[in-house]
Design an enzyme around this catalytic site. Structure first.
Site, PDB file in Angstrom:
ATOM      1  N   GLU A   1       0.839  -1.206   0.000  1.00  0.00           N
ATOM      2  CA  GLU A   1       0.000   0.000   0.000  1.00  0.00           C
ATOM      3  C   GLU A   1       0.876   1.259   0.000  1.00  0.00           C
ATOM      4  OE1 GLU A   1      -3.391   2.114   2.883  1.00  0.00           O
ATOM      5  OE2 GLU A   1      -2.506   0.184   3.434  1.00  0.00           O
TER       6      GLU A   1
ATOM      7  N   CYS B   1      -6.006  -2.157   2.676  1.00  0.00           N
ATOM      8  CA  CYS B   1      -5.990  -2.142   4.134  1.00  0.00           C
ATOM      9  C   CYS B   1      -7.379  -2.318   4.761  1.00  0.00           C
ATOM     10  CB  CYS B   1      -5.317  -0.856   4.609  1.00  0.00           C
ATOM     11  SG  CYS B   1      -4.741  -0.894   6.319  1.00  0.00           S
TER      12      CYS B   1
ATOM     13  N   LYS C   1      -8.752   4.583  -2.466  1.00  0.00           N
ATOM     14  CA  LYS C   1      -9.361   4.092  -1.223  1.00  0.00           C
ATOM     15  C   LYS C   1     -10.560   4.964  -0.885  1.00  0.00           C
ATOM     16  CE  LYS C   1      -8.088   2.845   3.529  1.00  0.00           C
ATOM     17  NZ  LYS C   1      -6.975   2.814   4.522  1.00  0.00           N
TER      18      LYS C   1
END
Length: 436
Positions: free
Chosen positions: A161, A279, A245
């Site tokens: 990430e 995540c 995200k």
């Protein structure tokens, strides 16, 4: 490009195959007898472990048995994508199984043609340290790793990430006020990635040269805002997905803006249909089901790593193993690694009292569709987990539970997704005033 093979069963116990002249690159394969390496029964173009490579248009001898000869199960696994196998036998009534017929000529026992499709993708989960404070340095490191993976025959890889240029570790150990008045955010902003840019072009070119499909996390700069962005490059270097995200987690909201729903979809690539989440998005069941419902075969999961100790790594493991079970797909999970010098540098730059919050938390691994771990996970240091993904395992899992098929109840439960790209300006046509 698809590759075609004609596997011919010959009554003497010899199996041969022909290579399609339209193919442009070698195709690796492995043959098994009764589920095992052929050993002494290997043909001239196969080693004792059953491995071989088709590279030109000619006949290939796969199996050569010595007498006595009996019925055996024959398997050929293609280790490169896009391969199709056409197994042919001749002479007897149809058989419902595709198998190696090794009967002697006088028995006149043969089988009719039947097509067999087998898919194996060699995948790597990469645990990598960034080059702190350097976009160019980290990109160069990523490019070198992509070339290394290509030389090893890897076809798909997940990187951590926001590894380019680095995850905002400073936000873990600084307060909101310290972030605002300090210089760490501006340092990250200056080194972040614009899409497209020289940085994305370099990664794409590495993918093209190595022939690897790559999923990688970057800090994306859009004007004065940063986003946690996942980029997916196809094996020809084309950027086929850029997704952000959707909700930064806790302290990350001091760093990143929100993404929209346009990236909540799986994407077809040269090797497979791929979904991506970052995540804590794996704690959002609806975001995960968006990937599941879109038919992902490989799920790319990215985490920062090097934070919050073993407890964080355990949560990541629970996340990705559960997702593999529910999706019935492979999960390739990558986390980043900070060495002791990098931890000390971040602590010095942020005024952190200790490096404890910047330690542990790594779980780089590959998960099978049944939730089991393939290979050995990496929990510290740099490296990669590399595994051959056999797509028949997807079918086996979904035979038991297919959450987008026979085990779903769409008339009772369904998901509504707004995949419209977010726009900051919405124009409406002006309406002229009507005359008096």
């Amino acid at each position: 490009m698809s590759r075609h093979f004609d596997a011919i069963i010959i009554g003497t116990g010899q199996v041969t195959s022909s290579w399609d002249h339209q193919c442009r690159k070698n195709a690796r394969f492995r043959v098994l007898i009764d589920g095992h390496a052929p050993g002494a029964a290997h043909g001239a173009d196969v080693d004792e472990q059953g491995y071989g490579t088709m590279s030109e248009q000619r006949m290939y001898q796969l199996i050569r048995q010595s007498k006595p000869i009996g019925d055996r199960d024959f398997t050929i696994k293609f280790l490169d994508p896009g391969a199709e196998a056409f197994c042919f036998t001749f002479g007897c009534p149809p058989c419902k199984q595709t198998r190696l017929c090794t009967s002697s000529p006088e028995e006149n026992h043969f089988h009719h043609p039947k097509e067999v499709a087998m898919r194996v993708v060699k995948a790597s989960a990469v645990q990598l340290s960034p080059v702190l404070y350097s976009r160019e340095g980290t990109v160069e490191k990523v490019v070198r790793k992509i070339h290394e993976l290509g030389q090893q025959g890897v076809q798909f890889a997940t990187f951590p990430e926001t590894v380019v240029p680095y995850y905002p570790y400073f936000s873990i150990v600084q307060s909101g006020y310290q972030i605002i008045v300090g210089g760490e955010f501006l340092k990250l902003l200056n080194q972040s990635v614009t899409v497209p840019s020289l940085a994305t072009e370099a990664i794409g070119e590495a993918c093209r040269q190595a022939g690897v499909v790559v999923s990688i996390g970057v800090n994306e700069r859009d004007g004065g805002t940063l986003h946690n962005t996942q980029l997916l490059f196809d094996a020809d270097g084309t950027l086929i997905q850029r997704r952000r995200k959707i909700t930064p987690t806790h302290y990350e909201r001091m760093i990143w803006g929100q993404g929209d729903g346009s990236g909540l979809r799986a994407v077809d690539s040269k090797v497979a249909r791929i979904g991506q989440l970052a995540c804590f998005e794996h704690n959002n069941p609806l975001a995960r089901y968006a990937m599941i419902a879109d038919g992902e075969q490989i799920h790319s999961a990215m985490y920062p790593g090097s934070m919050f100790g073993d407890a964080f790594a355990q949560k990541a493991e629970v996340n990705v193993r559960q997702h593999a079970l529910e999706s019935g797909c492979f999960v390739v999970c990558a986390t980043a690694w900070l060495d002791a010098d990098q931890q000390a540098q971040i602590a010095a730059d942020t005024g952190a009292a200790d490096v404890g919050p910047l330690s542990g938390g790594c779980f780089t691994a590959i998960i099978a569709p049944d939730g089991s771990i393939l290979g050995q996970p990496i929990r510290s240091g740099e490296g990669e987990v590399t595994v051959d993904l056999e797509f028949t395992l997807i079918d086996k899992r979904k035979h038991v539970m297919d959450s987008r098929g026979h085990y779903s109840r769409p008339e009772l439960l369904s998901l509504l997704i707004d995949r419209t790209p977010t726009a900051h300006v919405h124009e409406r046509a002006a309406h002229p005033k009507s005359g008096a």
